[in-house]
Design a protein around this motif. Structure first.
Motif, short mmCIF file in Angstrom:
data_model
loop_
_atom_site.label_atom_id
_atom_site.label_comp_id
_atom_site.label_asym_id
_atom_site.label_seq_id
_atom_site.Cartn_x
_atom_site.Cartn_y
_atom_site.Cartn_z
N ALA A 49 0.82 -1.21 0.00
CA ALA A 49 0.00 0.00 0.00
C ALA A 49 0.85 1.26 0.00
CB ALA A 49 -0.94 0.01 1.20
N TYR A 50 2.03 1.17 0.54
CA TYR A 50 2.89 2.34 0.70
C TYR A 50 4.10 2.31 -0.21
CZ TYR A 50 -0.02 3.24 4.72
OH TYR A 50 -1.09 3.48 5.53
N ALA A 107 5.71 2.99 -4.05
CA ALA A 107 5.47 3.80 -5.25
C ALA A 107 6.69 3.85 -6.16
CB ALA A 107 5.09 5.22 -4.84
N TYR A 123 8.57 6.50 -9.14
CA TYR A 123 8.65 7.86 -9.67
C TYR A 123 9.54 7.88 -10.90
CZ TYR A 123 6.75 9.33 -5.17
OH TYR A 123 5.95 9.49 -4.07
N ALA A 159 11.51 17.91 -11.53
CA ALA A 159 11.16 17.22 -10.29
C ALA A 159 10.66 15.80 -10.61
CB ALA A 159 10.08 17.99 -9.55
N PRO A 160 10.78 14.89 -9.66
CA PRO A 160 10.19 13.56 -9.87
C PRO A 160 8.69 13.66 -10.08
CG PRO A 160 11.73 13.53 -8.03
CD PRO A 160 11.52 14.98 -8.40
N HIS A 203 10.10 3.79 -4.01
CA HIS A 203 9.83 4.64 -2.85
C HIS A 203 8.93 3.89 -1.89
CE1 HIS A 203 7.02 7.95 -1.31
NE2 HIS A 203 8.16 8.22 -0.75
N TYR A 225 7.08 4.01 2.25
CA TYR A 225 6.81 4.69 3.52
C TYR A 225 6.52 3.68 4.61
CZ TYR A 225 4.25 7.06 7.20
OH TYR A 225 3.84 7.50 8.41
N PHE A 261 9.85 8.13 4.85
CA PHE A 261 9.94 7.79 3.44
C PHE A 261 11.37 7.43 3.06
CE2 PHE A 261 5.73 8.97 2.09
CZ PHE A 261 5.33 9.89 3.05
N PHE A 283 13.76 6.36 -0.46
CA PHE A 283 13.86 6.22 -1.91
C PHE A 283 14.98 5.25 -2.25
CE2 PHE A 283 11.13 9.60 -3.52
CZ PHE A 283 11.02 10.45 -2.44
N ILE A 316 11.75 17.20 0.26
CA ILE A 316 12.64 16.14 -0.20
C ILE A 316 13.85 16.84 -0.81
CG2 ILE A 316 12.92 14.16 -1.75
CD1 ILE A 316 9.42 15.37 -1.19
N GLN A 371 17.76 16.40 -2.90
CA GLN A 371 18.47 15.53 -3.82
C GLN A 371 19.89 16.03 -4.01
OE1 GLN A 371 16.79 15.27 -7.84
NE2 GLN A 371 17.43 13.14 -7.95
N LEU A 411 17.87 10.91 -3.69
CA LEU A 411 16.66 11.50 -3.14
C LEU A 411 16.54 11.14 -1.67
CD1 LEU A 411 14.17 10.75 -6.04
CD2 LEU A 411 14.80 13.02 -5.23
N TRP A 416 14.11 12.06 1.77
CA TRP A 416 13.01 12.75 2.42
C TRP A 416 13.53 13.44 3.67
CZ3 TRP A 416 10.88 10.92 7.21
CH2 TRP A 416 9.79 11.68 7.67
N PHE A 435 6.43 15.07 11.11
CA PHE A 435 7.33 13.93 11.28
C PHE A 435 8.56 14.15 10.41
CE2 PHE A 435 5.82 11.19 7.65
CZ PHE A 435 4.68 11.88 7.33
N PHE A 465 13.23 20.09 -2.82
CA PHE A 465 11.89 20.10 -3.42
C PHE A 465 10.85 20.14 -2.31
CE2 PHE A 465 13.03 19.00 -7.74
CZ PHE A 465 14.17 18.19 -7.63
N GLN A 513 1.92 15.58 -0.16
CA GLN A 513 2.00 14.16 0.21
C GLN A 513 0.59 13.66 0.47
OE1 GLN A 513 4.72 13.51 3.53
NE2 GLN A 513 3.24 12.09 4.38
N CYS A 570 0.35 6.31 0.42
CA CYS A 570 1.06 7.52 0.85
C CYS A 570 2.17 7.81 -0.14
CB CYS A 570 1.62 7.33 2.26
SG CYS A 570 1.76 8.85 3.22
N TYR A 571 2.06 8.91 -0.87
CA TYR A 571 3.05 9.22 -1.89
C TYR A 571 3.01 10.72 -2.17
CZ TYR A 571 -1.20 9.00 -4.71
OH TYR A 571 -2.47 9.19 -5.19
N PHE A 572 4.05 11.21 -2.84
CA PHE A 572 4.15 12.62 -3.19
C PHE A 572 3.57 12.83 -4.57
CE2 PHE A 572 6.47 13.81 0.49
CZ PHE A 572 7.30 12.75 0.79
N TRP A 605 4.84 18.29 -7.01
CA TRP A 605 6.16 18.75 -6.59
C TRP A 605 6.40 20.18 -7.08
CZ3 TRP A 605 10.35 15.18 -4.98
CH2 TRP A 605 9.90 13.87 -4.79
N GLY A 606 7.19 20.91 -6.30
CA GLY A 606 7.72 22.18 -6.79
C GLY A 606 8.84 21.90 -7.78
N GLN A 607 9.33 22.93 -8.41
CA GLN A 607 10.38 22.77 -9.42
C GLN A 607 11.74 22.50 -8.79
OE1 GLN A 607 10.16 26.48 -11.54
NE2 GLN A 607 11.40 27.59 -10.04
#
Lengths: 108, 121
Positions: free
Chosen positions: A32-33, A35, A37, A44-45, A90, A92, A98, A100, B39, B41, B47, B49, B60, B96, B100, B106-108, B111-113
Motif C-alpha cells: 500500500a505504501y 510507489a 517515480y 522534479a520527480p 519509494h 513509507y 519515506f 527512496f 525532499i 536531492q 533522493l 526525504w 514527522f 523540493f 504528500q 502515501c506518496y508525493f 512537486w515544486g520545481q
C-alpha cells in the motif's frame, strides 16, 4: 531500517522494447505504501505508480507496477524516446518515514 | 491541480540555519488527506526525504535529521516552511517541496520545481 535496492543501475534498450526495472526491499514492506517515480533531467520527480500497482492520474497504460513483500517491478511496455529518465522506487513506513531507492537510468 | 513553489536563499554559510518556504496554490493547505513535505536531492545521497507537516502542525521528520529540523505551516498564507540548523556541506542539495497524499496509500503527488541551496563560507 528498510533499505531499497534497485537493479539494474542502467538499462539501455531500443524504442518499442519492454523495460523491466526491479526494486528490492531489505525486509518485507506493505504494498500500500510502495510507489514508483520518474525523473527527467532538470525536472522534479513525477509519481507513476502508487500502492505498488495503481497508475497515477495521467500516466500512460504502458507503465505498470507489480510485486509484494520484498520484490517489486516497474514494467514499461513499448518503450518510447520520452521515457528516457531516472526511475526511483519509494516506500513509507511510520517508524522511519519515506525511503527512496538509488534509481535506475533508462536510456534509448 | 496543486502548484508548489520553493523560495529561500541560495547560499548559506556552514553552521548557520537554512530556511525554506513553499507556497501552495490551486488548493487549500487545510486538507486532512494531505501532508506537506520536503525532499532533497544530491549526487552523494540521491533522493532523501527530509520532513513533512500537516495543516494542524503535526510533523514527522527523517530520523537522521531529527534535532536539526523544524517545520511550520501558515494556513492564512497557504505556505509551509522548513528550518534546518547547523548546516554543513552535506546539506548542499536541491530542495523540493511536495504535497504528500496519505489516504490508503502515501506518496508525493505534486512537486515544486526545486531550489538549489549551497552551503559555503
Amino acid at each position: 531500517e528498510i533499505v531499497l535496492t534497485q537493479s539494474p543501475v542502467t538499462l539501455s534498450l531500443s524504442p518499442g522494447e519492454r523495460a523491466t526495472l526491479s526494486c528490492r526491499a531489505s525486509q518485507s514492506v506493505s504494498s500500500a505504501y510502495f510507489a514508483w517515480y520518474q525523473q527527467k533531467p532538470g525536472r522534479a520527480p513525477r509519481v507513476l505508480i502508487y500502492g505498488a500497482s495503481t497508475r497515477a492520474t495521467g500516466i500512460p497504460a504502458r507503465f505498470s507496477g507489480s510485486g509484494s513483500g520484498t520484490d517489486f517491478t516497474l514494467t514499461i511496455n513499448r518503450l518510447e524516446p520520452e521515457d528516457v529518465a531516472m526511475y526511483y522506487c519509494h516506500h513509507y513506513v511510520s517508524s522511519q518515514g519515506f525511503t527512496f531507492g538509488p534509481g535506475t537510468k533508462v536510456t534509448i | 491541480q496543486l502548484q508548489l513553489q520553493e523560495s529561500g536563499p541560495g547560499l548559506v554559510k556552514p553552521s548557520e540555519t537554512l530556511s525554506l518556504t513553499c507556497s501552495v496554490s490551486g488548493g487549500s493547505i487545510i486538507n486532512n488527506d494531505y501532508y506537506w513535505g520536503w525532499i532533497r536531492q544530491s549526487p552523494r545521497k540521491g533522493l532523501e526525504w527530509v520532513a513533512s507537516v500537516q495543516h494542524t502542525g503535526y510533523t514527522f521528520i527523517n530520523p537522521s535529521l531529527k534535532g536539526r529540523v523544524t517545520m511550520s505551516v501558515d494556513t492564512s498564507k497557504n505556505k509551509f516552511s522548513l528550518s534546518l540548523t547547523s548546516v554543513t556541506d552535506a546539506d548542499t542539495a536541491i530542495y523540493f517541496c511536495a504535497s504528500q497524499f496519505c489516504t490508503g496509500s502515501c506518496y508525493f503527488d505534486y512537486w515544486g520545481q526545486g531550489a538549489h541551496f549551497t552551503v559555503s563560507s
